[in-house]
Design an enzyme around this catalytic site. Structure first.
Site, PDB file in Angstrom:
ATOM      1  N   MET A   1      32.372  45.664  39.250  1.00  8.28           N
ATOM      2  CA  MET A   1      33.203  43.957  39.151  1.00  8.28           C
ATOM      3  C   MET A   1      33.362  43.792  37.957  1.00  8.28           C
ATOM      4  O   MET A   1      32.761  42.924  36.967  1.00  8.28           O
ATOM      5  CB  MET A   1      33.012  42.743  39.933  1.00  8.28           C
ATOM      6  CG  MET A   1      32.350  42.691  41.803  1.00  8.28           C
ATOM      7  SD  MET A   1      34.362  43.182  42.155  1.00  8.28           S
ATOM      8  CE  MET A   1      34.752  41.549  42.369  1.00  8.28           C
ATOM      9  N   ARG A   2      33.681  44.542  37.025  1.00  9.29           N
ATOM     10  CA  ARG A   2      33.727  44.453  35.571  1.00  9.29           C
ATOM     11  C   ARG A   2      35.004  44.607  35.184  1.00  9.29           C
ATOM     12  O   ARG A   2      35.572  46.420  35.634  1.00  9.29           O
ATOM     13  CB  ARG A   2      32.453  45.651  35.080  1.00  9.29           C
ATOM     14  CG  ARG A   2      31.621  44.685  34.560  1.00  9.29           C
ATOM     15  CD  ARG A   2      30.506  45.252  34.237  1.00  9.29           C
ATOM     16  NE  ARG A   2      30.670  45.482  31.902  1.00  9.29           N
ATOM     17  CZ  ARG A   2      30.953  44.088  31.477  1.00  9.29           C
ATOM     18  NH1 ARG A   2      30.115  42.988  32.075  1.00  9.29           N
ATOM     19  NH2 ARG A   2      31.080  44.228  29.900  1.00  9.29           N
TER      20      ARG A   2
ATOM     21  N   HIS B   1      40.533  48.650  46.292  1.00 13.91           N
ATOM     22  CA  HIS B   1      41.219  46.522  46.175  1.00 13.91           C
ATOM     23  C   HIS B   1      41.702  46.137  47.190  1.00 13.91           C
ATOM     24  O   HIS B   1      42.185  46.322  48.361  1.00 13.91           O
ATOM     25  CB  HIS B   1      42.205  46.739  45.361  1.00 13.91           C
ATOM     26  CG  HIS B   1      42.640  45.367  44.762  1.00 13.91           C
ATOM     27  ND1 HIS B   1      42.401  44.445  44.131  1.00 13.91           N
ATOM     28  CD2 HIS B   1      43.773  44.838  45.413  1.00 13.91           C
ATOM     29  CE1 HIS B   1      42.154  43.241  43.547  1.00 13.91           C
ATOM     30  NE2 HIS B   1      43.494  43.326  44.411  1.00 13.91           N
TER      31      HIS B   1
ATOM     32  N   ASN C   1      31.652  50.282  50.244  1.00 16.90           N
ATOM     33  CA  ASN C   1      32.184  50.868  50.128  1.00 16.90           C
ATOM     34  C   ASN C   1      31.350  51.788  49.780  1.00 16.90           C
ATOM     35  O   ASN C   1      31.675  53.695  49.687  1.00 16.90           O
ATOM     36  CB  ASN C   1      33.169  50.865  49.347  1.00 16.90           C
ATOM     37  CG  ASN C   1      34.090  50.452  49.784  1.00 16.90           C
ATOM     38  OD1 ASN C   1      35.329  50.586  50.957  1.00 16.90           O
ATOM     39  ND2 ASN C   1      34.815  48.607  49.817  1.00 16.90           N
TER      40      ASN C   1
ATOM     41  N   ARG D   1      31.135  44.588  24.721  1.00 17.73           N
ATOM     42  CA  ARG D   1      32.087  45.525  26.378  1.00 17.73           C
ATOM     43  C   ARG D   1      31.873  47.320  25.743  1.00 17.73           C
ATOM     44  O   ARG D   1      31.845  47.972  26.949  1.00 17.73           O
ATOM     45  CB  ARG D   1      32.942  44.770  26.255  1.00 17.73           C
ATOM     46  CG  ARG D   1      34.003  45.544  28.300  1.00 17.73           C
ATOM     47  CD  ARG D   1      34.639  44.653  28.166  1.00 17.73           C
ATOM     48  NE  ARG D   1      35.056  43.552  29.036  1.00 17.73           N
ATOM     49  CZ  ARG D   1      34.544  43.031  30.023  1.00 17.73           C
ATOM     50  NH1 ARG D   1      34.655  43.471  30.964  1.00 17.73           N
ATOM     51  NH2 ARG D   1      34.257  41.659  30.257  1.00 17.73           N
TER      52      ARG D   1
ATOM     53  N   GLY E   1      27.833  46.944  48.095  1.00 24.52           N
ATOM     54  CA  GLY E   1      27.971  48.554  48.214  1.00 24.52           C
ATOM     55  C   GLY E   1      28.099  49.355  49.618  1.00 24.52           C
ATOM     56  O   GLY E   1      28.075  50.066  49.859  1.00 24.52           O
TER      57      GLY E   1
END
Ligand code: GAR
Length: 220
Positions: free
Chosen positions: A94-95, A113, A18, A69, A16
């Site tokens: 990350m999903r 990214h 960022n 999902r 975390g």
């Protein structure tokens, strides 16, 4: 410049850092966004604990507890709507998301990214940059589209790849650039200084000093 602050949700999966840089930027009185919820798909994410300690509303939504999902994304969508979120900031989330979630938040969801897109989409960007022998690497903040790591670019930060760089030294240099770039891009977008038209982001004249390209000072 808009008069009211945009309500942002920050989505994380781990450390975390960022998220922390966004939350800290939001503390400036004239920053055009404010965090209203921090969500992690991993309830034990260290970043979630930090956000809690800051007094922010947090939510651990364990993706392993959802049968698909679609179910997970449906729950996420409800939380974002209930929290009256204006913009979603993916910060090491990350999903992969379902196209319906991404489309629902079209032009209202940002991602960071760790590479200069469209190079090195996907994972292991620093290893791949080193293996390719590129001399310039960096990071990108972009609007999210259903295809992975696609979408109009708001800003990029470039860093050199130095002789003798390892994964760790390169990753640290890029991460420092990420922490500068993301708050700047969010500010441009949330304030309406950066706008998306025909799948390109343009930055209004008054803010066009660096055209969304940030080249940080490198200190070895
Ligand atoms: C960051 O380097 C971010 O760019 C990357 O994960 C890291 C998260 O670190 N994101 C992606 O790779 C997304 N595909 P953080 O949790 O300390 O912000």
């Amino acid at each position: 410049m808009t008069t009211s602050k945009k309500r942002i949700a920050i989505l994380i999966s781990g450390r975390g850092s960022n998220m922390k840089s966004l939350v800290e930027a939001c503390r400036a009185p004239d920053y055009p966004a404010e965090p209203v919820v921090v969500i992690s798909n991993r309830p034990d994410a260290p970043g979630l604990q930090w956000a809690k300690e800051q007094g922010l509303p947090t939510l651990g939504l364990d993706h392993k507890r959802y049968e698909s999902r679609e179910h997970f994304d449906g729950q996420l969508m409800s939380v974002l709507e209930m929290s009256r979120v204006d913009l979603v900031c993916l910060a090491g989330f990350m999903r992969l998301m379902t196209p319906s979630l991404v489309e629902r938040w079209r032009d209202r969801m940002l991602n960071i990214h760790p590479a200069l897109l469209p190079s090195f989409k996907g994972l292991h960007t620093h290893e791949r940059a080193l293996a390719a022998g590129v001399k310039i690497h960096g990071c990108t903040v972009h609007l999210v589209r259903p295809e992975m790591d696609e979408g109009p670019i708001i800003g990029q930060a470039a860093v050199p790849v130095l002789e003798g760089d390892t994964f760790d030294t390169l990753a640290a240099r890029v991460l420092a650039a990420e922490h500068e770039l993301y708050p700047r891009c969010l500010a441009l977008y949330a304030s309406g200084q950066a706008i998306v038209e025909n799948e390109r982001v343009s930055i209004r004249a008054a803010e066009r000093r660096d055209g969304g390209l940030l080249v940080p000072q490198i200190v070895d």
